[in-house]
Design a protein around this motif. Structure first.
Motif, short mmCIF file in Angstrom:
data_model
loop_
_atom_site.label_atom_id
_atom_site.label_comp_id
_atom_site.label_asym_id
_atom_site.label_seq_id
_atom_site.Cartn_x
_atom_site.Cartn_y
_atom_site.Cartn_z
N PRO A 23 29.19 57.25 -17.23
CA PRO A 23 28.58 57.25 -15.92
C PRO A 23 29.46 57.83 -14.83
N ASP A 24 30.78 57.68 -14.94
CA ASP A 24 31.66 58.15 -13.88
C ASP A 24 32.69 59.18 -14.37
N HIS A 37 37.33 50.51 -14.78
CA HIS A 37 36.02 50.83 -14.20
C HIS A 37 35.30 49.53 -13.88
N ARG A 39 31.84 48.11 -12.57
CA ARG A 39 30.44 48.39 -12.25
C ARG A 39 29.92 47.28 -11.36
N LYS A 41 27.00 45.54 -9.43
CA LYS A 41 25.54 45.45 -9.49
C LYS A 41 25.05 44.62 -8.33
N SER A 68 32.07 51.37 -8.85
CA SER A 68 30.87 52.19 -8.78
C SER A 68 29.64 51.30 -8.72
N GLY A 69 28.68 51.75 -7.94
CA GLY A 69 27.43 51.02 -7.79
C GLY A 69 26.35 51.96 -7.29
N THR A 77 29.76 47.66 -3.17
CA THR A 77 30.81 48.51 -3.72
C THR A 77 31.84 48.85 -2.65
N SER A 134 24.16 56.71 -5.30
CA SER A 134 25.18 56.16 -6.20
C SER A 134 26.55 56.46 -5.59
N ALA A 136 30.85 56.02 -5.97
CA ALA A 136 32.03 55.71 -6.81
C ALA A 136 33.26 55.86 -5.94
#
Length: 199
Positions: A23-24, A37, A39, A41, A68-69, A77, A134, A136
């Motif tokens: 994803p990143d 990493h 994540r 949510k 990241s979110g 995030t 999104s 990051a």
């Protein structure tokens, strides 16, 4: 959409390229393999995320962390990254923003049984394609290239929140404030002095 319920939500395929590695992985090409990493949510607890992130960043082997979110988790995030930057001084930051395509599948709710409806009829479904933001955020102990887009250097003047608060001394209602003790105790009330002499 009151007669529909969401069945599932999945990330729509965007095509090949940098997205295939993870994803990143395409966002930070020069990221060290040992980077953490996180994540974030929508339902994540900030205190849990920060407890884990702080513990990992306290280890000398961990040099970078990525928060990241997407969607409603983007504000959480940013909050996690900002709090960690204040807890650990000297972190370099790179922020990346993009949009992800998310496909939501909705099914119609079964209506009340009627005579006209035959059993086993297929339920109507609806597919919706959304573009959600999104985010990051890379925080690194190592110096990053300041020319790259989204770079923020470490804060040279740490704010008051970066220092641990001074312990507060509690006092009871009858005790004087600091610095007032000797002056107030020296002054006695006239009635109290007479009682002490007579007793």
């Amino acid at each position: 959409m009151e007669n529909f319920r969401k069945v599932r939500s999945e990330e729509a395929p965007v095509g090949g390229g940098a997205e295939e590695g993870g994803p990143d992985s395409g966002l930070f090409g020069d990221l060290a393999p040992g980077a953490v990493h996180m994540r974030v949510k929508e339902g994540s607890k900030i205190r849990n995320l920060l407890a884990f992130a702080s513990a990992r960043m306290a280890q000398p082997a961990t040099r970078a962390i990525v928060f990241s979110g997407c969607g409603r988790a983007t504000t959480k995030t940013v909050t996690c990254a900002e709090i960690l930057k204040r807890r650990l001084a000297g972190l370099h930051q790179v922020t990346r923003l993009r949009y992800r395509s998310v496909r939501e599948v909705w099914q119609s709710l079964p209506p009340a049984p009627t005579l006209a409806q035959k059993p086993g009829e297929p339920v109507a479904s609806l597919s919706v394609l959304k573009n959600v933001p999104s985010l990051a955020i890379l925080l690194s102990k190592d110096v990053l290239d300041p020319r790259q887009l989204g770079y923020q250097p470490p804060n040279p003047h740490p704010g008051p929140s970066s220092q641990p608060p001074a312990p507060a001394c509690k006092r009871s209602l009858g005790e004087p404030k600091a610095g007032e003790g000797s002056a107030k105790r020296a002054h006695t009330e006239p009635g109290a002095a007479e009682e002490n002499r007579t007793s």
